[in-house]
Design an enzyme around this catalytic site. Sequence first.
Site, PDB file in Angstrom:
ATOM      1  N   SER A  13      39.447  42.978  43.135  1.00 17.37           N
ATOM      2  CA  SER A  13      38.131  42.333  43.032  1.00 17.37           C
ATOM      3  C   SER A  13      38.289  40.827  42.851  1.00 17.37           C
ATOM      4  CB  SER A  13      37.321  42.923  41.861  1.00 17.37           C
ATOM      5  OG  SER A  13      37.914  42.569  40.640  1.00 17.37           O
ATOM      6  N   SER A 142      43.933  29.898  33.278  1.00 18.48           N
ATOM      7  CA  SER A 142      42.523  29.579  33.042  1.00 18.48           C
ATOM      8  C   SER A 142      42.456  28.171  32.455  1.00 18.48           C
ATOM      9  CB  SER A 142      41.937  30.568  32.035  1.00 18.48           C
ATOM     10  OG  SER A 142      40.649  30.168  31.634  1.00 18.48           O
ATOM     11  N   TYR A 155      41.914  35.732  24.417  1.00 22.84           N
ATOM     12  CA  TYR A 155      42.102  35.421  25.841  1.00 22.84           C
ATOM     13  C   TYR A 155      42.803  34.065  25.982  1.00 22.84           C
ATOM     14  CZ  TYR A 155      40.625  34.466  30.724  1.00 22.84           C
ATOM     15  OH  TYR A 155      40.573  34.165  32.059  1.00 22.84           O
ATOM     16  N   LYS A 159      46.511  33.214  27.609  1.00 21.80           N
ATOM     17  CA  LYS A 159      46.670  32.309  28.757  1.00 21.80           C
ATOM     18  C   LYS A 159      47.522  31.085  28.376  1.00 21.80           C
ATOM     19  CE  LYS A 159      44.154  34.544  31.909  1.00 21.80           C
ATOM     20  NZ  LYS A 159      44.667  34.979  33.203  1.00 21.80           N
ATOM     21  N   THR A 194      32.886  35.807  39.614  1.00 24.37           N
ATOM     22  CA  THR A 194      33.494  37.146  39.762  1.00 24.37           C
ATOM     23  C   THR A 194      32.970  38.039  38.633  1.00 24.37           C
ATOM     24  OG1 THR A 194      35.331  36.791  38.240  1.00 24.37           O
ATOM     25  CG2 THR A 194      35.646  36.004  40.496  1.00 24.37           C
TER      26      THR A 194
HETATM   27  N1  NAP Z   1      36.342  34.198  37.159  1.00 22.70           N
HETATM   28  C1  NAP Z   1      36.579  33.205  36.346  1.00 22.70           C
HETATM   29  O1  NAP Z   1      35.649  32.446  36.006  1.00 22.70           O
HETATM   30  C2  NAP Z   1      37.963  32.950  35.840  1.00 22.70           C
HETATM   31  C3  NAP Z   1      38.188  31.796  35.095  1.00 22.70           C
HETATM   32  C4  NAP Z   1      39.468  31.541  34.618  1.00 22.70           C
HETATM   33  C5  NAP Z   1      40.499  32.418  34.888  1.00 22.70           C
HETATM   34  N2  NAP Z   1      40.258  33.533  35.625  1.00 22.70           N
HETATM   35  C6  NAP Z   1      41.400  34.428  35.867  1.00 22.70           C
HETATM   36  O2  NAP Z   1      41.415  34.802  37.227  1.00 22.70           O
HETATM   37  C7  NAP Z   1      42.100  36.049  37.363  1.00 22.70           C
HETATM   38  C8  NAP Z   1      41.294  36.971  38.270  1.00 22.70           C
HETATM   39  O3  NAP Z   1      40.088  37.308  37.616  1.00 22.70           O
HETATM   40  P1  NAP Z   1      38.692  37.471  38.378  1.00 22.70           P
HETATM   41  O4  NAP Z   1      37.841  36.358  37.942  1.00 22.70           O
HETATM   42  O5  NAP Z   1      38.907  37.713  39.803  1.00 22.70           O
HETATM   43  O6  NAP Z   1      38.123  38.777  37.629  1.00 22.70           O
HETATM   44  P2  NAP Z   1      37.952  40.278  38.120  1.00 22.70           P
HETATM   45  O7  NAP Z   1      37.091  40.339  39.312  1.00 22.70           O
HETATM   46  O8  NAP Z   1      37.540  41.024  36.891  1.00 22.70           O
HETATM   47  O9  NAP Z   1      39.419  40.714  38.558  1.00 22.70           O
HETATM   48  C9  NAP Z   1      40.419  41.046  37.628  1.00 22.70           C
HETATM   49  C10 NAP Z   1      41.523  41.756  38.370  1.00 22.70           C
HETATM   50  O10 NAP Z   1      42.550  42.063  37.416  1.00 22.70           O
HETATM   51  C11 NAP Z   1      42.929  43.423  37.583  1.00 22.70           C
HETATM   52  N3  NAP Z   1      43.382  44.019  36.323  1.00 22.70           N
HETATM   53  C12 NAP Z   1      42.730  44.075  35.142  1.00 22.70           C
HETATM   54  N4  NAP Z   1      43.446  44.771  34.248  1.00 22.70           N
HETATM   55  C13 NAP Z   1      44.583  45.166  34.884  1.00 22.70           C
HETATM   56  C14 NAP Z   1      45.713  45.928  34.511  1.00 22.70           C
HETATM   57  N5  NAP Z   1      45.820  46.497  33.296  1.00 22.70           N
HETATM   58  N6  NAP Z   1      46.692  46.110  35.411  1.00 22.70           N
HETATM   59  C15 NAP Z   1      46.602  45.600  36.651  1.00 22.70           C
HETATM   60  N7  NAP Z   1      45.555  44.871  37.083  1.00 22.70           N
HETATM   61  C16 NAP Z   1      44.550  44.672  36.205  1.00 22.70           C
HETATM   62  C17 NAP Z   1      41.665  44.135  38.074  1.00 22.70           C
HETATM   63  O11 NAP Z   1      42.013  45.284  38.851  1.00 22.70           O
HETATM   64  P3  NAP Z   1      41.894  46.810  38.379  1.00 22.70           P
HETATM   65  O12 NAP Z   1      40.730  46.906  37.448  1.00 22.70           O
HETATM   66  O13 NAP Z   1      41.725  47.549  39.667  1.00 22.70           O
HETATM   67  O14 NAP Z   1      43.202  47.096  37.726  1.00 22.70           O
HETATM   68  C18 NAP Z   1      41.056  43.071  38.986  1.00 22.70           C
HETATM   69  O15 NAP Z   1      41.563  43.201  40.290  1.00 22.70           O
HETATM   70  C19 NAP Z   1      42.297  36.581  35.934  1.00 22.70           C
HETATM   71  O16 NAP Z   1      43.624  36.342  35.531  1.00 22.70           O
HETATM   72  C20 NAP Z   1      41.333  35.745  35.111  1.00 22.70           C
HETATM   73  O17 NAP Z   1      41.741  35.611  33.780  1.00 22.70           O
HETATM   74  C21 NAP Z   1      39.022  33.835  36.095  1.00 22.70           C
END
Ligand code: NAP
Length: 269
Positions: A13, A142, A155, A159, A194
């Site tokens: 996702s 992040s 969190y 990070k 997301t």
């Molecule tokens: N969106 C933001 O605003 C934002 C900001 C700063 C940093 N980030 C970072 O960006 C990265 C991607 O996040 P996103 O925003 O795309 O959120 P997301 O849509 O919730 O995606 C998170 C992904 O991590 C996977 N995941 C979660 N727990 C897991 C586990 N135990 N083992 C393997 N995979 C796991 C999920 O897949 P499954 O559930 O299928 O395992 C999913 O594919 C993360 O590291 C997040 O901290 C996001």
Amino acid sequence: MATRTVLITGASSGIGEALAQEWAEQFQNDLIILAARKTDALEQIKKQILARLPAKIEVQKLDLEQPKSIVDFVQVLTAENHIPDLVIHNAGLSQRSLAKETSIDVDRRLMEVNYFGTVYLTKLLLPHFLKRKQGQIAVVTSLVGKFGSSMRSGYAGSKHALHGFFDSLRAELAAELGPDAVPITMICPGFIRTNISVSALTKDGSTQNTMDSGTGGGMEPRECARRMIAAIQARKYEATVGGKETLGVLLKRFLPGLFTRMIYKAKVT
Ligand SMILES: NC(=O)c1ccc[n+]([C@@H]2O[C@H](COP(=O)([O-])OP(=O)(O)OC[C@H]3O[C@@H](n4cnc5c(N)ncnc54)[C@H](OP(=O)(O)O)[C@@H]3O)[C@@H](O)[C@H]2O)c1
């Protein structure tokens, strides 16, 4: 360019899915391995990509919270001769709760997925990189990997820890193999639209199940993915991706007093 094997974790996702779509579009000769727990979602994404592009895509189950799953995952990669040339550590889990109310189990879970899972996977891939004398690593952290803010203590800790680990590893690999053998790019997103806030853990470990206004109004994942890929291709040490919130990194470095007062006043969500 030579064909690479590229592993994207958390590809089911959000940013990971967008990275898969963008990578397949930009580098059609590369083999892309999509990893996460939800293999049905990964298969769906693979199908969507293959419907419009002549890409090479594999799907593998990976649960970063379970050390055995990580070992099994790397064993499958090894058996299939799919040890990646580039690993994009993108999988992650967020948090929305005050430190004083948050169960230590929640802090431990955040560390297990975001930090230890990522570190363990890296350690299992490292012998292959060392043997080949090359490899490439990108780590999605992040902005709160650079500064803390309310409701994100566990969190932010997980990070920040990634920056410490990978900055140290970069120095060790440069000393052993030379500075360009295994580039490591730390990528710090701000608000990206997301489901990260929907699946974020609250004080008792249950999921928040709602979208934050900041995340909901954030950058489109595909735009984020394009900028991340540009940073990885340029072998940057560190990059921020997002809107004006990314200025926080510069403010903290050059005007730490002002920045700390700004963080006090930031809306708590
Ligand atoms: N969106 C933001 O605003 C934002 C900001 C700063 C940093 N980030 C970072 O960006 C990265 C991607 O996040 P996103 O925003 O795309 O959120 P997301 O849509 O919730 O995606 C998170 C992904 O991590 C996977 N995941 C979660 N727990 C897991 C586990 N135990 N083992 C393997 N995979 C796991 C999920 O897949 P499954 O559930 O299928 O395992 C999913 O594919 C993360 O590291 C997040 O901290 C996001």
